[in-house]
Write a protein that holds these residues in place. Sequence first.
Motif, PDB file in Angstrom:
ATOM      1  N   VAL A  70       1.181   1.537   4.718  1.00  0.00           N
ATOM      2  CA  VAL A  70      -0.021   2.363   4.891  1.00  0.00           C
ATOM      3  C   VAL A  70       0.030   3.085   6.230  1.00  0.00           C
ATOM      4  CG1 VAL A  70      -2.530   2.303   5.175  1.00  0.00           C
ATOM      5  CG2 VAL A  70      -1.445   0.928   3.389  1.00  0.00           C
ATOM      6  N   ALA A  71       0.434   2.364   7.274  1.00  0.00           N
ATOM      7  CA  ALA A  71       0.496   2.949   8.613  1.00  0.00           C
ATOM      8  C   ALA A  71       1.543   4.051   8.689  1.00  0.00           C
ATOM      9  CB  ALA A  71       0.781   1.859   9.641  1.00  0.00           C
ATOM     10  N   ARG A  72       2.698   3.854   8.063  1.00  0.00           N
ATOM     11  CA  ARG A  72       3.741   4.884   8.081  1.00  0.00           C
ATOM     12  C   ARG A  72       3.274   6.141   7.343  1.00  0.00           C
ATOM     13  NH1 ARG A  72       7.139   0.354   6.657  1.00  0.00           N
ATOM     14  NH2 ARG A  72       8.167  -0.474   8.522  1.00  0.00           N
ATOM     15  N   ALA A  73       2.611   5.951   6.206  1.00  0.00           N
ATOM     16  CA  ALA A  73       2.098   7.098   5.467  1.00  0.00           C
ATOM     17  C   ALA A  73       1.046   7.835   6.286  1.00  0.00           C
ATOM     18  CB  ALA A  73       1.512   6.644   4.130  1.00  0.00           C
ATOM     19  N   SER A  74       0.226   7.080   6.982  1.00  0.00           N
ATOM     20  CA  SER A  74      -0.789   7.671   7.845  1.00  0.00           C
ATOM     21  C   SER A  74      -0.142   8.476   8.969  1.00  0.00           C
ATOM     22  CB  SER A  74      -1.673   6.554   8.426  1.00  0.00           C
ATOM     23  OG  SER A  74      -2.594   7.056   9.358  1.00  0.00           O
ATOM     24  N   ALA A  75       0.903   7.912   9.577  1.00  0.00           N
ATOM     25  CA  ALA A  75       1.616   8.613  10.654  1.00  0.00           C
ATOM     26  C   ALA A  75       2.226   9.914  10.132  1.00  0.00           C
ATOM     27  CB  ALA A  75       2.702   7.717  11.236  1.00  0.00           C
ATOM     28  N   GLU A  76       2.778   9.883   8.928  1.00  0.00           N
ATOM     29  CA  GLU A  76       3.377  11.085   8.349  1.00  0.00           C
ATOM     30  C   GLU A  76       2.316  12.160   8.094  1.00  0.00           C
ATOM     31  OE1 GLU A  76       5.510   9.880   4.904  1.00  0.00           O
ATOM     32  OE2 GLU A  76       7.026   8.738   6.036  1.00  0.00           O
ATOM     33  N   ARG A  77       1.145  11.731   7.647  1.00  0.00           N
ATOM     34  CA  ARG A  77       0.073  12.700   7.394  1.00  0.00           C
ATOM     35  C   ARG A  77      -0.368  13.356   8.697  1.00  0.00           C
ATOM     36  NH1 ARG A  77      -4.793  10.891   3.735  1.00  0.00           N
ATOM     37  NH2 ARG A  77      -4.983  13.175   3.656  1.00  0.00           N
ATOM     38  N   LYS A 107      -7.851  16.773  13.907  1.00  0.00           N
ATOM     39  CA  LYS A 107      -8.509  15.886  12.978  1.00  0.00           C
ATOM     40  C   LYS A 107      -7.518  15.332  11.956  1.00  0.00           C
ATOM     41  CE  LYS A 107     -12.686  16.210  14.590  1.00  0.00           C
ATOM     42  NZ  LYS A 107     -13.336  15.027  15.192  1.00  0.00           N
ATOM     43  N   TYR A 108      -7.683  14.075  11.642  1.00  0.00           N
ATOM     44  CA  TYR A 108      -6.866  13.465  10.596  1.00  0.00           C
ATOM     45  C   TYR A 108      -7.281  14.077   9.255  1.00  0.00           C
ATOM     46  CZ  TYR A 108      -4.606   9.821   7.839  1.00  0.00           C
ATOM     47  OH  TYR A 108      -3.819   9.135   6.948  1.00  0.00           O
ATOM     48  N   PRO A 109      -6.321  14.441   8.408  1.00  0.00           N
ATOM     49  CA  PRO A 109      -6.672  15.111   7.154  1.00  0.00           C
ATOM     50  C   PRO A 109      -7.467  14.223   6.209  1.00  0.00           C
ATOM     51  CG  PRO A 109      -4.337  14.558   7.196  1.00  0.00           C
ATOM     52  CD  PRO A 109      -4.866  14.279   8.568  1.00  0.00           C
ATOM     53  N   ALA A 110      -8.523  14.785   5.664  1.00  0.00           N
ATOM     54  CA  ALA A 110      -9.393  14.021   4.750  1.00  0.00           C
ATOM     55  C   ALA A 110      -8.696  13.785   3.426  1.00  0.00           C
ATOM     56  CB  ALA A 110     -10.684  14.789   4.543  1.00  0.00           C
ATOM     57  N   PRO A 149     -12.482  -5.065   5.624  1.00  0.00           N
ATOM     58  CA  PRO A 149     -12.040  -3.967   4.759  1.00  0.00           C
ATOM     59  C   PRO A 149     -13.076  -3.571   3.708  1.00  0.00           C
ATOM     60  CG  PRO A 149     -10.882  -5.993   4.217  1.00  0.00           C
ATOM     61  CD  PRO A 149     -11.646  -6.266   5.465  1.00  0.00           C
ATOM     62  N   ALA A 150     -14.118  -4.380   3.544  1.00  0.00           N
ATOM     63  CA  ALA A 150     -15.201  -3.997   2.642  1.00  0.00           C
ATOM     64  C   ALA A 150     -16.085  -2.927   3.273  1.00  0.00           C
ATOM     65  CB  ALA A 150     -16.041  -5.217   2.277  1.00  0.00           C
ATOM     66  N   VAL A 151     -15.986  -2.778   4.600  1.00  0.00           N
ATOM     67  CA  VAL A 151     -16.783  -1.786   5.324  1.00  0.00           C
ATOM     68  C   VAL A 151     -15.921  -0.607   5.760  1.00  0.00           C
ATOM     69  CG1 VAL A 151     -18.285  -1.393   7.322  1.00  0.00           C
ATOM     70  CG2 VAL A 151     -18.338  -3.594   6.130  1.00  0.00           C
ATOM     71  N   ILE A 152     -14.749  -0.889   6.313  1.00  0.00           N
ATOM     72  CA  ILE A 152     -13.817   0.144   6.746  1.00  0.00           C
ATOM     73  C   ILE A 152     -12.398  -0.332   6.454  1.00  0.00           C
ATOM     74  CG2 ILE A 152     -13.814  -0.747   9.127  1.00  0.00           C
ATOM     75  CD1 ILE A 152     -13.367   2.198  10.048  1.00  0.00           C
ATOM     76  N   ASP A 153     -11.607   0.496   5.801  1.00  0.00           N
ATOM     77  CA  ASP A 153     -10.251   0.087   5.457  1.00  0.00           C
ATOM     78  C   ASP A 153      -9.274   0.465   6.567  1.00  0.00           C
ATOM     79  OD1 ASP A 153      -9.925   2.832   5.155  1.00  0.00           O
ATOM     80  OD2 ASP A 153      -9.634   2.761   2.982  1.00  0.00           O
ATOM     81  N   LEU A 154      -8.019   0.103   6.379  1.00  0.00           N
ATOM     82  CA  LEU A 154      -7.023   0.347   7.416  1.00  0.00           C
ATOM     83  C   LEU A 154      -6.874   1.839   7.690  1.00  0.00           C
ATOM     84  CD1 LEU A 154      -4.858  -0.578   9.388  1.00  0.00           C
ATOM     85  CD2 LEU A 154      -3.230  -0.665   7.476  1.00  0.00           C
ATOM     86  N   GLU A 155      -6.899   2.660   6.656  1.00  0.00           N
ATOM     87  CA  GLU A 155      -6.760   4.094   6.895  1.00  0.00           C
ATOM     88  C   GLU A 155      -7.942   4.625   7.711  1.00  0.00           C
ATOM     89  OE1 GLU A 155      -5.332   8.232   4.814  1.00  0.00           O
ATOM     90  OE2 GLU A 155      -5.435   6.397   3.636  1.00  0.00           O
ATOM     91  N   GLY A 156      -9.114   4.055   7.511  1.00  0.00           N
ATOM     92  CA  GLY A 156     -10.266   4.443   8.321  1.00  0.00           C
ATOM     93  C   GLY A 156     -10.081   4.068   9.782  1.00  0.00           C
ATOM     94  N   ILE A 157      -9.541   2.895  10.010  1.00  0.00           N
ATOM     95  CA  ILE A 157      -9.231   2.470  11.379  1.00  0.00           C
ATOM     96  C   ILE A 157      -8.201   3.415  11.993  1.00  0.00           C
ATOM     97  CG2 ILE A 157      -8.097   0.659  12.749  1.00  0.00           C
ATOM     98  CD1 ILE A 157     -10.899  -0.145  11.999  1.00  0.00           C
TER      99      ILE A 157
END
Length: 221
Positions: free
Chosen positions: A156-163, A218-221, A110-118
């Motif tokens: 985090v995953a649920r929020a990502s899915a909603e976005r 594209k996933y929203p920035a 997670p210091a390189v890529i966080d869960l939202e990045g994945i």
Amino acid sequence: MTWFDQLLGHRKKELISADKALAGRSEAVPVADRHVVNGHPISGPFDPRYSAVILAGGCFWGVEEIFWQVPGVYSTAVGYAGGFTPNPSYDEVCSARTGHTESVLVVFDPAVIDLEGILTIFWETHDPTQGMRQGNDVGTQYRSAIYTFDDADAAVARASAERFAGVVHAAGIGEVTTEVKPLAQAGSGRFYYAEDYHQQYLAKNPHGYRCHSATGLKYPA
């Protein structure tokens, strides 16, 4: 397609209940200790500085190949999750009688890529609107899913899915059907490693099958 193929395809799109799932076995299938591509371990326990998530987005060969190339990903492995049958075989999962979906364990720094990045990569590299299929691959084993190892990551995953669902809705192409929950609440609550020949399959067989039915959104920035 014959009427029999149509009937079988229909049945393979129905999730089986725990009481009707195959019995499986007590012994795990043997797998190699090390990742073919990067030489890292593919099973834990992993260094606590790393995080992990389980992703399902169609045929696990192609999904794993995408993620082992991502900077910050320490290790990947393919397996089965979300269902009930312990230590299933690939043939059993293909029968739609285990409840599992083809899944990829992604261990990352997670210091390189966080869960939202994945998850950004996950959303952009498959079609989460197809229900019990992905492209020409039909059945419950190809359903889209995110299984996390704790409640915080599930949020985090649920929020990502909603976005991403908002992007999908705006494009008018359907609805996100991705299953999102902590692994402990998914079927048997376990990730079962797939047979060794499936691990890093496309590194061993570079001309092998890939199935990606991405939406192009594209996933929203």
